[in-house]
Design a protein around this motif. Structure first.
Motif, PDB file in Angstrom:
ATOM      1  N   THR A  43      64.781  19.687  54.490  1.00  0.00           N
ATOM      2  CA  THR A  43      64.538  21.100  54.845  1.00  0.00           C
ATOM      3  C   THR A  43      63.837  20.495  55.866  1.00  0.00           C
ATOM      4  O   THR A  43      62.999  20.427  55.566  1.00  0.00           O
ATOM      5  CB  THR A  43      64.854  22.436  54.091  1.00  0.00           C
ATOM      6  OG1 THR A  43      65.088  22.683  52.939  1.00  0.00           O
ATOM      7  CG2 THR A  43      64.520  23.613  55.002  1.00  0.00           C
ATOM      8  N   VAL A  66      75.750  18.346  58.300  1.00  0.00           N
ATOM      9  CA  VAL A  66      76.270  19.373  58.384  1.00  0.00           C
ATOM     10  C   VAL A  66      74.351  20.401  58.513  1.00  0.00           C
ATOM     11  O   VAL A  66      73.559  19.799  57.705  1.00  0.00           O
ATOM     12  CB  VAL A  66      76.851  20.140  57.155  1.00  0.00           C
ATOM     13  CG1 VAL A  66      76.865  21.930  57.205  1.00  0.00           C
ATOM     14  CG2 VAL A  66      78.336  20.210  57.099  1.00  0.00           C
ATOM     15  N   THR A  68      72.591  24.190  58.619  1.00  0.00           N
ATOM     16  CA  THR A  68      72.057  25.116  58.145  1.00  0.00           C
ATOM     17  C   THR A  68      70.674  25.677  59.020  1.00  0.00           C
ATOM     18  O   THR A  68      70.169  25.713  57.848  1.00  0.00           O
ATOM     19  CB  THR A  68      72.636  25.973  57.224  1.00  0.00           C
ATOM     20  OG1 THR A  68      73.851  25.464  56.457  1.00  0.00           O
ATOM     21  CG2 THR A  68      72.719  27.419  57.013  1.00  0.00           C
ATOM     22  N   TYR A  69      70.881  26.851  59.198  1.00  0.00           N
ATOM     23  CA  TYR A  69      69.030  26.935  60.293  1.00  0.00           C
ATOM     24  C   TYR A  69      68.804  28.907  60.275  1.00  0.00           C
ATOM     25  O   TYR A  69      70.043  29.693  60.417  1.00  0.00           O
ATOM     26  CB  TYR A  69      68.951  26.714  61.553  1.00  0.00           C
ATOM     27  CG  TYR A  69      69.892  26.865  62.749  1.00  0.00           C
ATOM     28  CD1 TYR A  69      70.215  27.891  63.783  1.00  0.00           C
ATOM     29  CD2 TYR A  69      71.285  26.088  63.034  1.00  0.00           C
ATOM     30  CE1 TYR A  69      71.042  28.358  64.787  1.00  0.00           C
ATOM     31  CE2 TYR A  69      72.155  26.649  64.007  1.00  0.00           C
ATOM     32  CZ  TYR A  69      71.556  27.917  65.063  1.00  0.00           C
ATOM     33  OH  TYR A  69      72.365  28.389  65.932  1.00  0.00           O
ATOM     34  N   PRO A  78      71.683  33.533  60.431  1.00  0.00           N
ATOM     35  CA  PRO A  78      71.797  32.394  60.219  1.00  0.00           C
ATOM     36  C   PRO A  78      72.885  32.167  61.173  1.00  0.00           C
ATOM     37  O   PRO A  78      73.421  32.422  61.418  1.00  0.00           O
ATOM     38  CB  PRO A  78      72.091  32.623  58.936  1.00  0.00           C
ATOM     39  CG  PRO A  78      71.887  33.525  58.107  1.00  0.00           C
ATOM     40  CD  PRO A  78      71.693  34.882  59.375  1.00  0.00           C
ATOM     41  N   ARG A  80      74.770  27.909  61.733  1.00  0.00           N
ATOM     42  CA  ARG A  80      75.578  26.369  61.439  1.00  0.00           C
ATOM     43  C   ARG A  80      75.740  25.295  62.035  1.00  0.00           C
ATOM     44  O   ARG A  80      76.856  26.126  63.386  1.00  0.00           O
ATOM     45  CB  ARG A  80      76.828  26.864  60.287  1.00  0.00           C
ATOM     46  CG  ARG A  80      76.709  25.763  59.785  1.00  0.00           C
ATOM     47  CD  ARG A  80      77.502  24.913  57.986  1.00  0.00           C
ATOM     48  NE  ARG A  80      76.765  26.200  57.320  1.00  0.00           N
ATOM     49  CZ  ARG A  80      77.270  26.418  56.281  1.00  0.00           C
ATOM     50  NH1 ARG A  80      78.410  26.251  55.901  1.00  0.00           N
ATOM     51  NH2 ARG A  80      76.782  26.770  54.956  1.00  0.00           N
TER      52      ARG A  80
END
Length: 125
Positions: A43, A66, A68-69, A78, A80
């Motif tokens: 992360t 991939v 995800t933020y 969120p 992706r």
């Protein structure tokens, strides 16, 4: 041998305060992670966004990253993104509504590097 007493160190720290106070302060974090194995993750904790990333390998040998933020404000949703990277490929991009960071993603051999860098600010007149 030089010996410093607690009082001389305290005096030096107090004397340095005006100098430290005159320095510009910016809230600029930069983060970078390197992933060396498929299906392991990390992360990034940036200024505007936290982003969790991992990659897998597809049938053609590309690494499928991939990410995800999530932005750090209460109204952020969120997001992706998914991208395939061949060896030697690099990409640089920003996220919508998050002008504080530029993301750099690069595959070199068996690893993928993901970096969050402060975006250069431009001031137009």
């Amino acid at each position: 041998m030089t010996v410093f007493s607690k009082s001389s160190l305290a005096a030096a720290a107090i004397a340095a305060l005006p100098i430290l106070a005159s320095l510009p302060v910016t809230a600029a974090w930069a983060d970078e992670v390197r992933l060396d194995k498929p299906a392991t993750g990390a992360t990034l904790h940036g200024n505007d966004v936290d982003m969790s990333v991992y990659f897998t390998e597809n049938e053609t040998g590309d690494y499928v990253l991939v990410a995800t933020y999530l932005g750090k404000t209460s109204h952020d949703a969120p997001g992706r993104l998914v991208m395939a990277l061949s060896d030697g490929e690099k990409v640089q991009f920003g996220l919508p509504g998050k002008r504080g960071s530029i993301y750099l993603i690069a595959r070199e051999g068996d690893s993928v590097t993901i970096a969050d860098r402060p975006a250069a600010r431009r001031f137009d007149s």
